[in-house]
Enzyme design. Structure first.
Site, PDB file in Angstrom:
ATOM      1  N   CYS A   2      57.988  13.946  94.534  1.00 46.75           N
ATOM      2  CA  CYS A   2      57.248  15.082  95.068  1.00 46.75           C
ATOM      3  C   CYS A   2      58.126  16.318  95.062  1.00 46.75           C
ATOM      4  O   CYS A   2      59.341  16.245  95.201  1.00 46.75           O
ATOM      5  CB  CYS A   2      56.736  14.867  96.487  1.00 46.75           C
ATOM      6  SG  CYS A   2      55.573  13.530  96.636  1.00 46.75           S
ATOM      7  N   GLY A 102      57.774  13.838 101.307  1.00 50.81           N
ATOM      8  CA  GLY A 102      58.326  12.914 102.302  1.00 50.81           C
ATOM      9  C   GLY A 102      57.281  11.892 102.692  1.00 50.81           C
ATOM     10  O   GLY A 102      56.260  11.738 102.013  1.00 50.81           O
ATOM     11  N   GLU A 485      74.520  -1.056  83.643  1.00 48.81           N
ATOM     12  CA  GLU A 485      74.028   0.311  83.409  1.00 48.81           C
ATOM     13  C   GLU A 485      73.330   0.419  82.044  1.00 48.81           C
ATOM     14  O   GLU A 485      72.280   1.041  81.924  1.00 48.81           O
ATOM     15  CB  GLU A 485      75.194   1.297  83.528  1.00 48.81           C
ATOM     16  CG  GLU A 485      74.883   2.747  83.185  1.00 48.81           C
ATOM     17  CD  GLU A 485      73.800   3.397  84.041  1.00 48.81           C
ATOM     18  OE1 GLU A 485      73.339   2.781  85.001  1.00 48.81           O
ATOM     19  OE2 GLU A 485      73.401   4.532  83.712  1.00 48.81           O
ATOM     20  N   GLU A 492      64.545   1.402  81.760  1.00 46.85           N
ATOM     21  CA  GLU A 492      63.838   2.508  82.422  1.00 46.85           C
ATOM     22  C   GLU A 492      63.230   3.500  81.438  1.00 46.85           C
ATOM     23  O   GLU A 492      62.161   4.025  81.692  1.00 46.85           O
ATOM     24  CB  GLU A 492      64.686   3.204  83.501  1.00 46.85           C
ATOM     25  CG  GLU A 492      65.890   3.965  83.047  1.00 46.85           C
ATOM     26  CD  GLU A 492      66.666   4.602  84.206  1.00 46.85           C
ATOM     27  OE1 GLU A 492      66.112   4.830  85.281  1.00 46.85           O
ATOM     28  OE2 GLU A 492      67.863   4.876  83.995  1.00 46.85           O
ATOM     29  N   HIS A 508      74.750 -20.817  83.049  1.00 45.27           N
ATOM     30  CA  HIS A 508      74.270 -21.333  84.340  1.00 45.27           C
ATOM     31  C   HIS A 508      72.797 -21.024  84.566  1.00 45.27           C
ATOM     32  O   HIS A 508      72.330 -21.016  85.710  1.00 45.27           O
ATOM     33  CB  HIS A 508      75.147 -20.772  85.463  1.00 45.27           C
ATOM     34  CG  HIS A 508      76.578 -21.177  85.312  1.00 45.27           C
ATOM     35  ND1 HIS A 508      77.029 -22.433  85.641  1.00 45.27           N
ATOM     36  CD2 HIS A 508      77.627 -20.507  84.801  1.00 45.27           C
ATOM     37  CE1 HIS A 508      78.325 -22.510  85.363  1.00 45.27           C
ATOM     38  NE2 HIS A 508      78.717 -21.360  84.838  1.00 45.27           N
TER      39      HIS A 508
END
Ligand code: AGP
Length: 613
Positions: A2, A102, A485, A492, A508
């Site tokens: 926002c 918010g 990263e 993304e 594993h």
């Protein structure tokens, strides 16, 4: 997440608001709207989708004449993205309009209360509750500012609010708590916004509002109040960077521009702190006595900043021999951490406003720990709340996927580790000097990895691997931190399922997912562990994976004998190596995203600043 903007002046407000909202797009949004005071009324136009939809509806702004208004880009939390849920929201009385960044945490209780008072609601948002409350208190007291004050004192959660009142045509009231808000001073005009780029076209003189501050302003005048209602003076500050820093320049995307800005960002961050071969973190006080008595250092952050923290664990433990732990802020704040005055807790954040990181910081302080923040945005909430702060001088980072902020955060970790190691006497002079030299050289080494040839290679590899469905990033020791990263970058912006594992962990469990056509990106930049990682590559190759290996130039031939393709990077000090390994991984993700037709700078569902929990 926002963005709000407000304008009072003599220009037409709608185009100014649209321009400001465009500069806030990077924060992430799914709808937008503006409200302008016009002909004695409040006229709002809102639209789900990109800003261009709103721009069309407003005919570039001309459909909504008037010189005072508020605007908003919304990232949906309460209710799906829709025209109705978009801001600004009007009170049921029609006299009040609100934009909000918010979350109002006691929204349900307040909504029920307002319903009892006779208010009606159109949307599912928490913001409409605020509009109705201001509307209610305005009817009760007949005073706009009192109505806002009465409302704000009942709100729990975070907010930056811009509010208009139908009966006060020239006035905007802005107030904040835990969400950023800056005030802009122009000639016969004033602005509020969530971030500087929104108003930089019009003014470079700003004031940062503190929690509880309220600004009541029109075109000519502004009065600031603090949380107690006292009138306060706000310090006017000059923004030193130019608008061009927040524009794409000749680049196709902010992300690639920011990848290219990394050598400069590193120079700006490192050079002032490396004088005469010595690290000097001005103003940072960590005495030998304090450091020797530390039980543990925590690094707390989210996303890529958390991955910097993971790398920092390796770097600090190696250089300072102090037990160090990286924790995600969202976990730290609720895990009842064993933290008191014998802990140093370091918070890493580009925006300085990430809600979980800020809450974790407050929790660490409450427990008596000394706190230090590594932050990019000057004057941000995290920078202000921490006991000490080291700024990364990356400049404004606009692309949602971080690149230059990540690199500068890592460079600050090196500086900090070196300063602490020197204070503690845990690093030999030779090692110290070799790290100083390596850090000074780092921007030049990065330049080499951004050459046209290097770019071409990454682009070629992206053309080869972009259609894969699953990727695994594997590496050992500090390489495994960079894998985290690299993998995040791919998922993304390119929406390609990707996971990162320490290479030794594969057997594993995760190896069961390796099959024909799985992409494995293997990091093998640590010479003593090279053979071990090669053995892991053989294991995944035997199960059908296509392997891209990032390794040192001198090891490339050996790696090429096993992996399907390789990227070679120059060999530098082993602790600094991650700063170079990340560059081809950023480029690779960028090009894969382009091949997959993704919106690189504004990936779906993501926001640049995650200001809600
Ligand atoms: C990184 O590419 C992401 N966009 C994200 O993980 C980000 O690093 C995280 O949200 C933390 O943000 P901050 O650095 O502003 O606190």
């Amino acid at each position: 997440m926002c963005g709000i903007v407000g304008y009072a002046g003599s220009r037409q407000a709608a185009p100014v608001l649209l321009n400001g909202l465009e500069k806030l797009e990077y924060r992430g949004y799914d709808s937008a709207g503006v409200c302008v005071h016009n002909d004695g009324g409040l006229n709002a136009v809102k639209a789900k989708g990109r800003l261009s939809v709103l721009r069309d509806r407003l005919e570039g702004g001309s459909a909504l004449p008037g010189t005072v208004g508020i605007g908003h880009t919304r990232w949906a939390t309460h209710g799906a993205p829709s025209d109705i849920n978009s801001h600004p929201h009007l009170s049921w009385t029609g006299k009040i309009a609100v934009v909000h960044n918010g979350i109002i945490e006691n929204e349900a209780r307040l909504r029920a209360k307002m319903l009892r008072k006779g208010a009606t609601f159109q949307s599912e948002t928490d913001t409409e509750v605020v509009a109705n409350m201001v509307g209610y208190y305005y009817e009760k007291h007949g005073d706009f500012v009192t109505a806002v004050r009465e409302t704000v004192m009942r709100l729990e959660g975070s907010f930056a609010l811009g509010i208009l009142c139908q009966d006060m045509p020239g006035t905007i009231v802005a107030v904040k708590k835990d969400s950023p808000l800056i005030f802009g001073f122009g000639e016969g005009e004033h602005f509020v916004a969530s971030d500087v780029p929104a108003i930089l076209k019009y003014t470079q003189t700003v004031a940062y509002l503190e929690d509880g501050d309220m600004a009541v302003f029109d075109a000519e005048n502004v009065v600031f109040y603090d949380s107690t209602g006292e009138i306060v003076e706000k310090k006017q500050e000059k923004i030193t960077w130019e608008m061009s820093a927040a524009e794409r320049g000749g680049y196709d995307h902010f992300m690639i521009k920011e990848i290219f800005e990394q050598p400069k960002a590193l120079r700006d961050t490192i050079s002032p702190r490396l004088r005469d071969g010595q690290v000097n973190l001005d103003g940072i006080e960590l005495s030998a006595e304090y450091l020797k008595n530390l039980r543990k250092i925590y690094l707390v952050a989210c996303g890529s900043a958390y991955y910097v923290s993971v790398l920092a664990k390796y770097i600090i433990e190696k250089t300072c021999r102090i037990p160090t732990e990286a924790m995600m802020a969202s976990e730290f704040r609720y895990c009842d951490p064993v933290v008191d005055e014998r802990n140093l807790v370091i918070f890493v954040s580009q925006s300085g406003e990430t809600a979980d990181t800020l809450a974790a910081l407050r929790e660490a302080k409450r427990r008596g720990a000394q706190t230090l923040a590594i932050v990019n945005v000057v004057g941000s909430a995290i920078a202000k709340a921490a006991d000490q702060v080291i700024y990364t001088w990356a400049g404004p980072e606009i692309a949602v996927a971080t690149t230059k902020a990540f690199s500068t955060q890592l460079s600050v970790v090196y500086l900090l580790a070196m300063q602490m190691a020197k204070t503690l006497g845990t690093m030999s002079t030779g090692e110290y000097l070799s790290l100083v030299e390596g850090l000074e050289q780092l921007p030049y080494d990065m330049d080499r990895l951004l050459s046209p040839k290097a770019l071409e290679k990454c682009q070629y590899l992206a053309s080869r691997y972009h259609a894969h469905h699953d990727a695994f990033y594997i590496g050992r020791n500090i390489d495994s931190g960079i894998c985290l990263e690299g993998s995040l970058k791919l998922k993304e912006i390119a929406y390609l399922h990707s996971e990162a594992y320490p290479a030794g962990e594969l057997k594993h469990g995760p190896i069961s997912l390796i099959e024909d056509g799985t992409l494995v990106v293997a990091l093998a930049t640590i010479e003593p562990l090279f053979d071990k990682t090669m053995a892991n590559i053989k294991e995944v190759k035997a199960r059908g994976a296509d392997v891209l290996c990032v390794t040192l130039e001198e090891l490339e031939e050996n790696a090429a004998a096993i992996a399907d393709s390789t990227i070679a990077i120059p060999k530098i000090h082993p602790l600094l190596q991650p700063s170079l390994s990340i560059i081809p991984l950023q480029l690779f993700s960028y090009y894969v995203a382009l091949y997959r037709g993704c919106d690189v700078d504004k990936p779906r569902n993501l926001a640049k600043s995650v200001t809600v929990e």
